[in-house]
Design an enzyme around this catalytic site. Structure first.
Site, PDB file in Angstrom:
ATOM      1  N   GLU A   1       7.053   2.766   4.991  1.00  0.00           N
ATOM      2  CA  GLU A   1       5.999   3.546   5.220  1.00  0.00           C
ATOM      3  C   GLU A   1       6.123   3.272   6.846  1.00  0.00           C
ATOM      4  O   GLU A   1       6.758   1.962   6.988  1.00  0.00           O
ATOM      5  CB  GLU A   1       4.770   2.026   4.383  1.00  0.00           C
ATOM      6  CG  GLU A   1       3.652   2.971   5.533  1.00  0.00           C
ATOM      7  CD  GLU A   1       2.519   2.300   4.628  1.00  0.00           C
ATOM      8  OE1 GLU A   1       2.848   0.474   3.587  1.00  0.00           O
ATOM      9  OE2 GLU A   1       1.262   2.068   5.066  1.00  0.00           O
TER      10      GLU A   1
ATOM     11  N   LYS B   1      -2.057   8.943   3.226  1.00  0.00           N
ATOM     12  CA  LYS B   1      -1.836   8.073   2.740  1.00  0.00           C
ATOM     13  C   LYS B   1      -3.468   7.538   1.674  1.00  0.00           C
ATOM     14  O   LYS B   1      -4.179   8.328   2.708  1.00  0.00           O
ATOM     15  CB  LYS B   1      -1.680   6.373   2.569  1.00  0.00           C
ATOM     16  CG  LYS B   1      -1.944   5.922   1.987  1.00  0.00           C
ATOM     17  CD  LYS B   1      -1.448   3.916   3.117  1.00  0.00           C
ATOM     18  CE  LYS B   1      -1.147   2.700   2.108  1.00  0.00           C
ATOM     19  NZ  LYS B   1      -1.065   1.115   3.627  1.00  0.00           N
TER      20      LYS B   1
ATOM     21  N   CYS C   1       2.866   2.779  -0.720  1.00  0.00           N
ATOM     22  CA  CYS C   1       2.109   1.651  -0.527  1.00  0.00           C
ATOM     23  C   CYS C   1       1.651   0.922  -1.427  1.00  0.00           C
ATOM     24  O   CYS C   1       1.119   1.066  -2.473  1.00  0.00           O
ATOM     25  CB  CYS C   1       2.370   0.768   0.594  1.00  0.00           C
ATOM     26  SG  CYS C   1       2.527  -1.375   0.991  1.00  0.00           S
TER      27      CYS C   1
HETATM   28  C1  ACM Z   1       0.234  -1.559   2.467  1.00  0.00           C
HETATM   29  O1  ACM Z   1      -0.513  -0.522   2.033  1.00  0.00           O
HETATM   30  N1  ACM Z   1       0.970  -1.475   3.810  1.00  0.00           N
HETATM   31  C2  ACM Z   1       0.132  -2.949   2.310  1.00  0.00           C
END
Ligand code: ACM
Length: 263
Positions: free
Chosen positions: A38, A109, A142
């Protein structure tokens, strides 16, 4: 096919060198699918939305995406990487899927973690499956791991490999992804980073590394350490992810009691 992760240690704000260093590892892996962490090009802890917008890139013209596409062209590989995407006045914590013919898809995301909520816009792209050569892949980023619906939605659409760029700070995810893999009978590739960032006083972030590849039977096929940059490629048979039987009488998708689920 060979599937791989590249575990990096980006220096905050040094986009060009972060990208060049990560991409230089790709050719050596000789893999057909490679996942990077990420926010691999910028680093993680932005001090403000202004700083984020300055470092984020437009797609597909930004430096990281262009460089990834060049690497995909040179190697024939498909690459999934997390980066900061600028779209007008908004910034998304995104993942791109690129291949030898260019940008294939962008995932923004959905489940923003902690202070990400203050500066990123939450994702508006559905969980969707794409062809990466002969295999079907899905993307999540993530913290999406904590919402099993993300992986399940991808698996129900036929994802064979879930690509999971990450910047993990909590310890739970590597074990949890074994379950995501098993409960959906898919492969997963989590690419995480290592190192620390404390760009905001009193908010030290330690990234846990332990990037990994898991199989539909819940095996950990490769796992990195927690301290160093590492890259690893493993041979997998993605056809295994098409078989949803866990006993001769239990197809894990057909057995779902949707009539009893409320949501
Ligand atoms: C995250 O979502 N970077 C922990």
């Amino acid at each position: 096919m060979k599937a791989a992760f590249v575990q990096t240690s980006p220096v905050f704000g040094e986009v060009q060198s972060n990208v060049d260093k990560a991409v230089s590892k790709i050719a050596k892996l000789d893999a057909s699918l490679i996942v990077l962490p990420e926010l691999f090009s910028t680093g993680y802890q932005f001090r403000s939305k202004k700083e984020l917008l300055e470092l984020a890139e437009e797609l597909p013209s930004g430096y990281a995406t262009r460089t990834l596409i060049e690497a995909a062209k040179a190697t024939g590989a498909y690459i999934v990487a997390g980066l900061a995407e600028r779209a007008g006045k908004k910034a998304y914590n995104s993942a791109v899927l690129v291949g030898p013919r260019g940008l294939i898809a962008t995932y923004r995301k959905a489940h923003l973690f902690w202070d990400e909520k203050k500066i990123f816009t939450k994702g508006d792209t559905p969980f969707k499956v794409y062809k990466a050569g002969k295999v079907r892949v899905g993307m999540m980023i993530c913290f999406d791991w904590l919402f099993p619906e993300a992986a399940r939605t991808l698996a129900l659409q036929g994802a064979q490999i879930i690509c999971h760029p990450s910047n993990l700070v909590l310890p739970y995810c590597p074990q949890a992804m074994i379950t995501r893999s098993l409960e959906n009978r898919v492969f997963t590739i989590t690419a995480n980073r290592v190192g620390t960032e404390e760009r905001v006083d009193g908010k030290l972030l330690k990234f846990i590394g332990t990037s990994q590849v898991t199989s539909p039977d819940g095996e950990v096929l490769a796992r990195a350490g927690s301290k160093r940059e590492e890259a690893s490629a493993v041979e997998i048979d993605p056809a295994r992810a098409r078989k949803k039987l866990i006993t001769p009488l239990n197809d894990i998708f057909r057995d779902r009691r949707k009539d009893l689920f409320s949501n």
